[in-house]
Motif scaffolding. Structure first.
Motif, PDB file in Angstrom:
ATOM      1  N   ARG A 117       3.230   5.939   9.145  1.00 15.34           N
ATOM      2  CA  ARG A 117       4.501   6.611   9.412  1.00 15.34           C
ATOM      3  C   ARG A 117       4.786   7.587   8.274  1.00 15.34           C
ATOM      4  O   ARG A 117       4.821   7.223   7.109  1.00 15.34           O
ATOM      5  CB  ARG A 117       5.633   5.600   9.513  1.00 15.34           C
ATOM      6  N   THR A 118       4.994   8.843   8.599  1.00 15.18           N
ATOM      7  CA  THR A 118       5.322   9.855   7.597  1.00 15.18           C
ATOM      8  C   THR A 118       6.659   9.528   6.948  1.00 15.18           C
ATOM      9  O   THR A 118       7.655   9.318   7.628  1.00 15.18           O
ATOM     10  CB  THR A 118       5.381  11.263   8.242  1.00 15.18           C
ATOM     11  N   CYS A 119       6.650   9.434   5.622  1.00 15.16           N
ATOM     12  CA  CYS A 119       7.856   9.165   4.824  1.00 15.16           C
ATOM     13  C   CYS A 119       8.543   7.868   5.234  1.00 15.16           C
ATOM     14  O   CYS A 119       9.776   7.769   5.183  1.00 15.16           O
ATOM     15  CB  CYS A 119       8.828  10.336   4.888  1.00 15.16           C
ATOM     16  N   GLY A 120       7.752   6.866   5.651  1.00 27.64           N
ATOM     17  CA  GLY A 120       8.336   5.602   6.069  1.00 27.64           C
ATOM     18  C   GLY A 120       7.335   4.467   5.992  1.00 27.64           C
ATOM     19  O   GLY A 120       6.195   4.647   5.587  1.00 27.64           O
TER      20      GLY A 120
ATOM     21  N   LEU B  40       0.859  -1.179   0.000  1.00 26.60           N
ATOM     22  CA  LEU B  40       0.000   0.000   0.000  1.00 26.60           C
ATOM     23  C   LEU B  40       0.891   1.223   0.000  1.00 26.60           C
ATOM     24  O   LEU B  40       1.734   1.389   0.885  1.00 26.60           O
ATOM     25  CB  LEU B  40      -0.904   0.014   1.225  1.00 26.60           C
ATOM     26  N   GLN B  41       0.722   2.069  -1.001  1.00 28.49           N
ATOM     27  CA  GLN B  41       1.471   3.318  -1.131  1.00 28.49           C
ATOM     28  C   GLN B  41       0.473   4.438  -0.858  1.00 28.49           C
ATOM     29  O   GLN B  41      -0.406   4.705  -1.676  1.00 28.49           O
ATOM     30  CB  GLN B  41       2.021   3.403  -2.552  1.00 28.49           C
ATOM     31  N   VAL B  42       0.550   5.059   0.314  1.00 30.18           N
ATOM     32  CA  VAL B  42      -0.462   6.001   0.782  1.00 30.18           C
ATOM     33  C   VAL B  42       0.015   7.440   0.601  1.00 30.18           C
ATOM     34  O   VAL B  42       1.089   7.813   1.072  1.00 30.18           O
ATOM     35  CB  VAL B  42      -0.808   5.744   2.264  1.00 30.18           C
ATOM     36  N   VAL B  43      -0.816   8.247  -0.062  1.00 31.87           N
ATOM     37  CA  VAL B  43      -0.533   9.662  -0.294  1.00 31.87           C
ATOM     38  C   VAL B  43      -1.558  10.481   0.478  1.00 31.87           C
ATOM     39  O   VAL B  43      -2.765  10.269   0.325  1.00 31.87           O
ATOM     40  CB  VAL B  43      -0.646  10.008  -1.797  1.00 31.87           C
ATOM     41  N   ASN B  44      -1.104  11.413   1.307  1.00 28.50           N
ATOM     42  CA  ASN B  44      -2.007  12.281   2.054  1.00 28.50           C
ATOM     43  C   ASN B  44      -2.119  13.620   1.324  1.00 28.50           C
ATOM     44  O   ASN B  44      -1.204  14.440   1.377  1.00 28.50           O
ATOM     45  CB  ASN B  44      -1.510  12.487   3.484  1.00 28.50           C
ATOM     46  N   THR B  45      -3.251  13.826   0.641  1.00 25.91           N
ATOM     47  CA  THR B  45      -3.498  15.093  -0.054  1.00 25.91           C
ATOM     48  C   THR B  45      -4.366  16.025   0.779  1.00 25.91           C
ATOM     49  O   THR B  45      -4.809  17.054   0.281  1.00 25.91           O
ATOM     50  CB  THR B  45      -4.175  14.842  -1.421  1.00 25.91           C
TER      51      THR B  45
ATOM     52  N   GLY C 200       5.175   1.164   7.699  1.00 25.29           N
ATOM     53  CA  GLY C 200       4.582   0.628   8.916  1.00 25.29           C
ATOM     54  C   GLY C 200       3.948   1.645   9.833  1.00 25.29           C
ATOM     55  O   GLY C 200       3.457   2.685   9.407  1.00 25.29           O
ATOM     56  N   GLU C 201       3.978   1.306  11.129  1.00 24.35           N
ATOM     57  CA  GLU C 201       3.290   2.104  12.143  1.00 24.35           C
ATOM     58  C   GLU C 201       4.044   3.377  12.494  1.00 24.35           C
ATOM     59  O   GLU C 201       5.265   3.413  12.501  1.00 24.35           O
ATOM     60  CB  GLU C 201       3.086   1.274  13.410  1.00 24.35           C
TER      61      GLU C 201
ATOM     62  N   ALA D 254       2.648  14.293   2.531  1.00 27.87           N
ATOM     63  CA  ALA D 254       3.655  13.234   2.673  1.00 27.87           C
ATOM     64  C   ALA D 254       3.054  11.894   2.274  1.00 27.87           C
ATOM     65  O   ALA D 254       1.866  11.786   1.982  1.00 27.87           O
ATOM     66  CB  ALA D 254       4.177  13.180   4.109  1.00 27.87           C
ATOM     67  N   MET D 255       3.928  10.877   2.257  1.00 28.16           N
ATOM     68  CA  MET D 255       3.515   9.513   1.955  1.00 28.16           C
ATOM     69  C   MET D 255       3.901   8.594   3.102  1.00 28.16           C
ATOM     70  O   MET D 255       4.753   8.934   3.914  1.00 28.16           O
ATOM     71  CB  MET D 255       4.239   9.000   0.696  1.00 28.16           C
ATOM     72  N   GLY D 256       3.282   7.423   3.105  1.00 25.14           N
ATOM     73  CA  GLY D 256       3.648   6.328   3.986  1.00 25.14           C
ATOM     74  C   GLY D 256       3.341   5.050   3.228  1.00 25.14           C
ATOM     75  O   GLY D 256       2.606   5.076   2.244  1.00 25.14           O
ATOM     76  N   TRP D 257       3.908   3.934   3.638  1.00 27.91           N
ATOM     77  CA  TRP D 257       3.690   2.691   2.900  1.00 27.91           C
ATOM     78  C   TRP D 257       3.878   1.496   3.809  1.00 27.91           C
ATOM     79  O   TRP D 257       4.464   1.598   4.891  1.00 27.91           O
ATOM     80  CB  TRP D 257       4.608   2.606   1.683  1.00 27.91           C
ATOM     81  N   THR D 258       3.361   0.372   3.351  1.00 25.22           N
ATOM     82  CA  THR D 258       3.527  -0.891   4.060  1.00 25.22           C
ATOM     83  C   THR D 258       3.345  -2.020   3.055  1.00 25.22           C
ATOM     84  O   THR D 258       2.647  -1.859   2.061  1.00 25.22           O
ATOM     85  CB  THR D 258       2.530  -1.037   5.231  1.00 25.22           C
ATOM     86  N   THR D 259       3.983  -3.146   3.321  1.00 25.54           N
ATOM     87  CA  THR D 259       3.829  -4.333   2.485  1.00 25.54           C
ATOM     88  C   THR D 259       3.327  -5.471   3.366  1.00 25.54           C
ATOM     89  O   THR D 259       3.884  -5.729   4.439  1.00 25.54           O
ATOM     90  CB  THR D 259       5.162  -4.727   1.819  1.00 25.54           C
TER      91      THR D 259
END
Length: 195
Positions: free
Chosen positions: A146-149, A101-106, A151-152, A160-165
């Motif tokens: 996590r901002t620019c990282g 999941l590649q999350v973008v906060n607009t 997981g949690e 910013a973005m956050g992501w997890t696999t």
């Protein structure tokens, strides 16, 4: 009779109508510019984003989290009909296995994405919430907060973005923002995992 007392309720109603019209106009503007569509992450990066995700393994799902900005997020408990916040995933269906999941906060406030199995017979947005306007995260498979990282963390900050696999089995999952009141304001969507 004092005319100020008669005008008071009308001023409140006029203010609410103006705020609603402004919110609808803002949403239409964002939709027209592509901010709310599948191409949002690329458009968002072109606007000088603070960070971007590295190459992610597995099937990548672009998730956009957004809100109507300060003053427009008066989400009230039980206010399911008025979606003042949004969480969207593209594609909405991917095959089982590694899913990133590649999350973008607009939006204008911090958000997160928590992955919860969706029980048979239950639809998205139907989870009960507690007094803090949050759903029970028991059974969570992971999150991107996590901002620019990965997981949690403490929420993905605006711009910013956050992501997890995660490794996901076939089934239905609900992606939710579980910060106080965000679920009630409409921050949920379904992610389907096929065989």
């Amino acid at each position: 009779m004092n005319t100020d007392r008669r005008c008071g309720p009308w001023l409140i109603i006029a203010g609410v109508v103006a705020a609603l019209v402004l919110g609808i106009a803002t949403t239409m503007l964002l939709a027209g510019t592509g901010t709310l569509r599948h191409g949002a992450p690329a458009a968002w990066r072109a606007q000088g984003a603070r960070c971007s995700a590295p190459a992610l393994p597995g099937k990548v799902v672009d998730v956009t989290v957004s809100d109507m900005g300060p003053g427009m997020m008066g989400g009230t408990p039980g206010g399911h009909g008025m979606r003042t916040m949004r969480l969207a995933a593209r594609p909405a269906t991917v095959s089982a296995g590694a899913v990133s999941l590649q999350v973008v906060n607009t939006g204008a406030t911090a958000h997160e994405v928590v992955v919860l199995p969706l029980p048979s017979g239950q639809g998205v947005g139907e989870r009960p919430t507690g007094p803090g306007g949050k759903v029970n995260e028991a059974g969570s498979l992971g999150e991107a907060s996590r901002t620019c990282g990965t997981g949690e963390g403490h929420g993905i900050t605006p711009g910013a973005m956050g992501w997890t696999t995660l490794t996901l089995r076939p089934g239905r999952y609900e992606l939710v923002c579980n910060l106080p009141g965000h679920y009630l304001a409409g921050m949920y969507t379904e992610l389907d995992i096929s065989r």
